[in-house]
Scaffold this active site. Structure first.
Site, short mmCIF file in Angstrom:
data_model
loop_
_atom_site.label_atom_id
_atom_site.label_comp_id
_atom_site.label_asym_id
_atom_site.label_seq_id
_atom_site.Cartn_x
_atom_site.Cartn_y
_atom_site.Cartn_z
N TYR A 280 0.86 -1.19 0.00
CA TYR A 280 0.00 0.00 0.00
C TYR A 280 0.89 1.24 0.00
O TYR A 280 1.87 1.29 0.76
CB TYR A 280 -0.91 0.02 1.24
CG TYR A 280 -2.36 -0.16 0.87
CD1 TYR A 280 -2.96 0.69 -0.05
CD2 TYR A 280 -3.13 -1.17 1.42
CE1 TYR A 280 -4.30 0.53 -0.41
CE2 TYR A 280 -4.46 -1.35 1.06
CZ TYR A 280 -5.03 -0.49 0.14
OH TYR A 280 -6.33 -0.66 -0.22
N GLU B 5 -0.52 4.81 -0.52
CA GLU B 5 -1.32 6.03 -0.75
C GLU B 5 -0.48 7.25 -0.43
O GLU B 5 0.36 7.24 0.47
CB GLU B 5 -2.57 6.01 0.13
CG GLU B 5 -3.60 5.01 -0.37
CD GLU B 5 -4.83 4.95 0.50
OE1 GLU B 5 -5.08 5.89 1.28
OE2 GLU B 5 -5.54 3.94 0.40
N ASP C 165 -6.99 15.22 -23.56
CA ASP C 165 -6.97 13.77 -23.32
C ASP C 165 -6.27 13.14 -24.52
O ASP C 165 -6.84 13.02 -25.60
CB ASP C 165 -8.41 13.28 -23.19
CG ASP C 165 -8.50 11.77 -22.98
OD1 ASP C 165 -7.49 11.07 -23.18
OD2 ASP C 165 -9.59 11.29 -22.62
N THR D 159 -3.68 7.42 -21.34
CA THR D 159 -3.49 6.05 -20.91
C THR D 159 -2.04 5.70 -21.25
O THR D 159 -1.37 6.45 -21.96
CB THR D 159 -4.41 5.07 -21.68
OG1 THR D 159 -4.20 5.25 -23.08
CG2 THR D 159 -5.86 5.28 -21.34
N LYS E 168 -2.06 2.24 -24.91
CA LYS E 168 -2.54 2.27 -26.30
C LYS E 168 -1.32 2.46 -27.22
O LYS E 168 -0.45 1.61 -27.25
CB LYS E 168 -3.60 3.36 -26.47
CG LYS E 168 -4.86 3.09 -25.63
CD LYS E 168 -5.95 4.09 -25.93
CE LYS E 168 -7.26 3.76 -25.25
NZ LYS E 168 -7.42 4.40 -23.94
N ARG F 231 -1.40 -1.51 -18.90
CA ARG F 231 -2.72 -0.89 -18.82
C ARG F 231 -2.72 0.10 -17.65
O ARG F 231 -2.47 -0.29 -16.50
CB ARG F 231 -3.74 -2.01 -18.59
CG ARG F 231 -5.18 -1.66 -18.69
CD ARG F 231 -5.99 -2.90 -18.94
NE ARG F 231 -5.70 -3.39 -20.28
CZ ARG F 231 -6.23 -2.86 -21.40
NH1 ARG F 231 -7.11 -1.89 -21.34
NH2 ARG F 231 -5.89 -3.34 -22.58
N1 DSN Z 1 -11.81 2.06 -24.51
C1 DSN Z 1 -11.02 3.08 -25.12
C2 DSN Z 1 -11.02 2.99 -26.60
O1 DSN Z 1 -11.19 1.89 -27.13
O2 DSN Z 1 -10.85 3.99 -27.26
C3 DSN Z 1 -11.44 4.43 -24.69
O3 DSN Z 1 -11.95 4.41 -23.41
#
Ligand code: DSN
Length: 478
Positions: free
Chosen positions: A69, A71, A246, A275, A278, A284
């Site tokens: 933990y 935090e 974003d 994120t 991607k 992730r």
């Molecule tokens: N799930 C993501 C995507 O496929 O673009 C966005 O949240």
């Protein structure tokens, strides 16, 4: 794939041993892990938001850093014994700052949605709460008198956010009613030009002038074009808004210097969220980058917004960000964009209508209504032929967000496997073959027919392409 740091034998032995241990407790899980590798190896993965992390990133996630933990933030934890989590979090933040040339990086968010929540919360805290505390002459919300607190709560709940509409490619977390962000803010959307389907900056400016948002949100999950963030910042400044970008989808293109200057969000946005799994090809997770004035509020993300930080994932973020700082990542990102362009040209040459007429990022949006199909039918038919995509709304979509009229496809994953211009041209041919052969079943928006011969032939050609570019070639699970 950048798995050079782990030798073939060592990685294979590590995973075989791990699976044996897992199998001793719950064999079903070990079987599913093996099956997932087989499925991923055998499919043409075109989901624009997916990728393949390196073995170094994957291995980092399976460690005991998960058991701690932590935090709070580096050096200021609510638990004792956090020195190793401090180390990996510092490494991840330092790599993120260097990679994106960001003044501040917060690497704890568990996902892109969490990163957006942290950003919204930090903007409200910095822009609304902090001045209210200063006016009341107190340091902390707990010190506010009851009436002042009620007034602050009303003020926090009365703010506005302006983001891209969902059918133009915006994301559910950009203030839309079903999402918590739509309950936090009064929301309005900007769409795209009805003719060109491109973002119309004059229309954004006009809406911003009229609506006066606290937050102007830029970024998307299904808009196939780059955005000029210098212009978006100009609009935000004109109306006194905070610019939040974003970049979850295209962070890899920013890291890889495909998007630079006015098209790099980080120097222009007050707060940038992303994120890490991607186009950035990490574990992730999520991340927030911000200008110094938002750093303190962003750093309070956990425990104010998030649960305990995931030390094992933060460590994997550090590894992925270190990989993204290597010259090879820039080569990868440039190939992702070049492949998308070739893919678009290959599809259009074969008669496909692409939303906006093309792409300048990693994704493409096919309008499948020209084949008389819904997105749902096209997605299922393509999957039958071994091509993994996802259905997506197109601007002014007559079929709504469930059935849709579009298919979103992207190049990051197959580029990681080594696909180049020729391979993407062949994939374009396969997609057009499947879409042309698919027919809707009566008036159903979900049912369809695809001749088995077309599916079989498509799978056979895919198998040849995939065999030439194996996934995790170092990995032999026996
Ligand atoms: N799930 C993501 C995507 O496929 O673009 C966005 O949240």
């Amino acid at each position: 794939m950048t798995d050079d740091s782990v030798t073939a034998n060592a990685a294979s032995a590590a995973y075989r041993n791990a699976l044996e241990i897992i199998s001793g407790v719950e064999p079903g899980v070990a079987t599913a892990i093996r099956a997932e590798l087989a499925d991923q190896r055998a499919s043409l993965k075109l989901i624009a938001s997916e990728n393949y992390a390196s073995l170094a990133v994957l291995l980092t996630m399976g460690t005991w850093l998960s058991d701690k933990y932590a935090e709070g933030t580096i050096g200021h934890r609510f638990y004792a014994g956090c020195r190793n989590v401090d180390t990996v979090e510092q490494l991840a933040a330092d790599h993120a700052k260097a990679l994106f040339e960001a003044p501040h990086a917060y690497v704890q968010p568990h996902s892109g949605i969490d990163a957006n929540l942290v950003a919204f919360w930090a903007i409200l805290a910095q822009r609304i709460e902090a001045p209210a505390l200063a006016e009341a002459g107190v340091r902390h919300v707990n010190d506010l008198a009851e009436d002042d607190w009620e007034q602050l709560r009303r003020a926090l709940g009365d703010q506005r956010a302006l983001g891209m509409s969902l059918d133009a490619g915006g994301h559910l977390t950009h203030g839309f009613r079903p999402n918590i962000s739509g309950k936090m803010f009064h929301q309005r959307s900007y769409g795209t030009d009805p003719e060109t389907e491109l973002l119309d900056y004059d229309a954004v400016r006009a809406t911003a002038r009229e609506f006066r948002p606290l937050v102007l949100i830029a970024g998307y999950s299904a808009y196939p074009r780059k955005i000029n963030y210098a212009k978006m910042r100009e609009i935000a400044d004109e109306v006194g808004a905070t610019l939040m970008v974003d970049m979850a989808h295209f962070a890899g293109l920013v890291a890889g210097k495909v998007f630079t200057g006015d098209f790099d969000p980080v120097p222009h946005a007050h707060v940038t969220t992303t994120t890490t799994h991607k186009s950035l090809r990490g574990p992730r997770g999520g991340m927030v980058l911000c200008q110094p004035e938002f750093a303190d509020a962003v750093d309070r993300g956990c425990p104010m917004v998030l649960g305990g930080p995931l030390g094992h994932i933060i460590a994997a973020k550090a590894v992925a960000l270190a990989e993204a700082r290597q010259p090879a990542f820039q080569t990868y990102a440039k190939r992702v964009a070049a492949n998308a362009l070739a893919f678009a040209e290959g599809l259009q040459r074969r008669g496909v209508r692409l939303v906006t007429g093309g792409t300048d990022n990693h994704l493409l949006l096919i309008d499948v209504s020209t084949y008389g199909l819904t997105g749902r039918q096209a997605e299922s038919a393509l999957l039958d032929a071994g091509i993994v995509t996802n259905r997506n709304s197109i601007p002014r979509d007559p079929n709504g967000a469930w059935y849709t009229s579009g298919i979103r496809i992207g190049t990051p994953a197959l580029t990681s496997r080594g696909f180049g211009l020729d391979e993407f041209d062949q994939v374009a041919d396969l997609i057009v073959g499947v879409l042309s052969a698919t027919t809707p079943d009566g008036t159903s928006k979900a049912k369809y027919s695809l001749p088995e011969g077309v599916a079989t032939k498509t799978r056979a050609v895919s198998a040849e392409l995939l065999a030439a570019h194996p996934l995790y070639p170092a990995l032999d699970l026996g």
